[in-house]
Structure formats: C-alpha cells, structure tokens
Design an enzyme around this catalytic site. Structure first.
Site, PDB file in Angstrom:
ATOM      1  N   SER A 197     -24.478  71.606 -48.279  1.00  0.00           N
ATOM      2  CA  SER A 197     -24.744  71.611 -49.724  1.00  0.00           C
ATOM      3  C   SER A 197     -25.508  72.865 -50.135  1.00  0.00           C
ATOM      4  O   SER A 197     -26.266  73.443 -49.353  1.00  0.00           O
ATOM      5  CB  SER A 197     -25.574  70.384 -50.119  1.00  0.00           C
ATOM      6  OG  SER A 197     -24.865  69.198 -49.884  1.00  0.00           O
TER       7      SER A 197
HETATM    8  N1  SAH Z   1     -25.950  66.543 -46.341  1.00  0.00           N
HETATM    9  C1  SAH Z   1     -24.930  67.465 -45.886  1.00  0.00           C
HETATM   10  C2  SAH Z   1     -23.813  67.604 -46.902  1.00  0.00           C
HETATM   11  C3  SAH Z   1     -22.500  67.544 -46.256  1.00  0.00           C
HETATM   12  S1  SAH Z   1     -21.123  67.401 -47.345  1.00  0.00           S
HETATM   13  C4  SAH Z   1     -25.530  68.808 -45.520  1.00  0.00           C
HETATM   14  O1  SAH Z   1     -26.673  69.077 -45.905  1.00  0.00           O
HETATM   15  O2  SAH Z   1     -24.884  69.576 -44.820  1.00  0.00           O
HETATM   16  C5  SAH Z   1     -20.895  65.645 -47.442  1.00  0.00           C
HETATM   17  C6  SAH Z   1     -20.684  64.909 -46.160  1.00  0.00           C
HETATM   18  O3  SAH Z   1     -20.367  63.550 -46.477  1.00  0.00           O
HETATM   19  C7  SAH Z   1     -19.518  65.423 -45.317  1.00  0.00           C
HETATM   20  O4  SAH Z   1     -19.996  65.751 -44.039  1.00  0.00           O
HETATM   21  C8  SAH Z   1     -18.545  64.232 -45.267  1.00  0.00           C
HETATM   22  O5  SAH Z   1     -17.845  64.125 -44.043  1.00  0.00           O
HETATM   23  C9  SAH Z   1     -19.480  63.052 -45.495  1.00  0.00           C
HETATM   24  N2  SAH Z   1     -18.825  61.829 -45.985  1.00  0.00           N
HETATM   25  C10 SAH Z   1     -17.794  61.714 -46.865  1.00  0.00           C
HETATM   26  N3  SAH Z   1     -17.480  60.417 -47.050  1.00  0.00           N
HETATM   27  C11 SAH Z   1     -18.323  59.687 -46.250  1.00  0.00           C
HETATM   28  C12 SAH Z   1     -18.485  58.289 -45.990  1.00  0.00           C
HETATM   29  N4  SAH Z   1     -17.692  57.369 -46.552  1.00  0.00           N
HETATM   30  N5  SAH Z   1     -19.454  57.905 -45.132  1.00  0.00           N
HETATM   31  C13 SAH Z   1     -20.268  58.827 -44.529  1.00  0.00           C
HETATM   32  N6  SAH Z   1     -20.163  60.154 -44.734  1.00  0.00           N
HETATM   33  C14 SAH Z   1     -19.195  60.592 -45.578  1.00  0.00           C
END
Ligand code: SAH
Length: 214
Positions: A64
């Site tokens: 993010s």
């Molecule tokens: N907090 C992370 C943001 C990653 S982007 C960071 O700081 O890097 C969002 C993440 O949510 C992705 O890795 C994606 O795989 C995950 N995601 C999407 N749908 C999901 C679900 N149903 N359960 C758990 N994780 C999920």
C-alpha cells in the site's frame, strides 16, 4: 540488503510528505520513519521505496501507498497491547507498522505465495506478529475475537458482517468500501447492536477477494 543512512534520510523526507498531506499522529509518523520499507519490496523497485506510491509485491498484489497506511493506522488510534486483526498481510509493511506501535497483531492473507514469503521475512526484521494466518479474511478470526480494531487493506465490495461482529464494544473497523475506487470507512461499535459510521476520502486498493482458490 541493508538499511543505510541514505534510506533513513529518504524516510525522513517521506514523513514530511505525509505531514504535508495531513497525517498528524506522531507515533504513526515515527513508525514510518523507522521501518525500512525498501526491504519489503523487490530489489527492482528499491529506488521507489520512499516515494508516496503503491508498488507491486508479486502475486498481482501491491504494498500500500505510505499515505494510505498512515491514514488507516491513524484512524485506528492504536494503543499498546491493542488486539488488532489485519486483513491482507501482503508484504507485511502495514503489519510492521502495527507491531511497532506495540499492538498484538493477527493478520490474514489469502495468497499462499505472499503468506509464505512474509511469514519468513517479518521476524527476520524483528517485527513479530502474534499470528499470521493463511485464509479468507471475509470470515475474520472468530476464535481470537473480539478485537480492539480490525483493518482491511484491500478494496471491499461490501462490509463483511463477521468483521463487525468481531469488534469489542468501543472497537473500530477501518475498511475501504467500493468497487473501482473505495471510500475509506470507519465503524465504531458503540454497543452490542449500534455502530457509528464515518466516511473519509476515496482511495484505490487491490480487490478484497472471496474464497481461498489458490
Ligand atoms: N497490507 C498490505 C497490503 C497488501 S494489498 C501491505 O502493506 O503490503 C492487499 C492484500 O489483501 C493482498 O496481499 C491480497 O492478496 C489480500 N487479500 C485479498 N483478498 C483477501 C481475503 N479475502 N482474505 C485475506 N487477504 C486478502
């Protein structure tokens, strides 16, 4: 890979950008000043690590944007020992911010590849979450509920009921809601049945996907 004085300098510049964009919480800014974001990214993106931008982390996901991490974290008003559930572990950067604020962090990721990578990586940097879970965040984590806060870091088409149900009274859910772009939304649980809802600016997230299919 190392954390060098030049990285620290770039982080201080990033913190100034976040202050200029309206982030005020000193603890959040200090966490961002301290955490080596460049180590959470592929080496090919290292030069961009301290720009206020999201970047690819593999498996079609992104780390993010720092402003987004700061904004969501500020809304949580984290206190030491708060029990926090994060949905979307991804690179683990947001997890590291929460851990450095001394929260007890549970984090769920549905992409096996990212889950495995981040589970190994975070402790190596010294950021120890209480539990990293491979699974579907739509269900929350009923066995560990209730939580002081729940943070969703993917764009949610709707607000999953289990997440609201797993908040303590006084607890907060921060969730970006919408399809193409998302409205940052805060729910505060005022009583067993009453939730106060506040809406903030629009953000762009990768989708919060249903079902563990990979
Ligand atoms: N907090 C992370 C943001 C990653 S982007 C960071 O700081 O890097 C969002 C993440 O949510 C992705 O890795 C994606 O795989 C995950 N995601 C999407 N749908 C999901 C679900 N149903 N359960 C758990 N994780 C999920």
């Amino acid at each position: 890979m190392k954390d060098l004085p030049k990285h620290k300098g770039l982080r201080n510049q990033l913190v100034q950008v976040l202050i200029d964009k309206g982030i005020k919480d000193e603890k959040v800014l200090n966490a961002i000043a301290k955490i080596p974001r460049h180590l959470f990214m592929d080496s090919s993106f290292i030069d961009f690590a301290y720009k206020d931008k999201a970047f690819p982390i593999g498996a079609d996901q992104t780390i993010s944007q720092p402003y987004t991490v700061a904004f969501q974290t500020e809304l949580l008003e984290v206190k030491a020992n708060d029990k926090i559930l994060e949905i979307g572990t991804g690179s683990g950067y947001q997890t590291a911010v929460l851990v450095s604020l001394k929260a007890i962090v549970f984090s769920i990721e549905r992409q096996k590849e990212l889950f495995t990578k981040t589970k190994k990586f975070l402790p190596r940097l010294g950021y120890v979450a209480k539990k990293l879970i491979y699974g579907d965040g739509y269900n929350g984590l009923p066995n560990e509920a209730p939580f002081d806060s729940i943070i969703v870091t993917a764009g949610a088409p709707f607000v999953p009921k289990p997440l609201l149900a797993q908040l303590k009274i006084g607890g907060k859910l921060v969730i970006p809601v919408g399809d193409k772009e998302q409205v940052m939304t805060l729910f505060v649980r005022n009583s067993e049945k009453e939730f106060e809802k506040k809406e903030f600016d629009k953000f762009a997230f990768v989708p919060f996907l249903k079902d563990v299919s990979d």
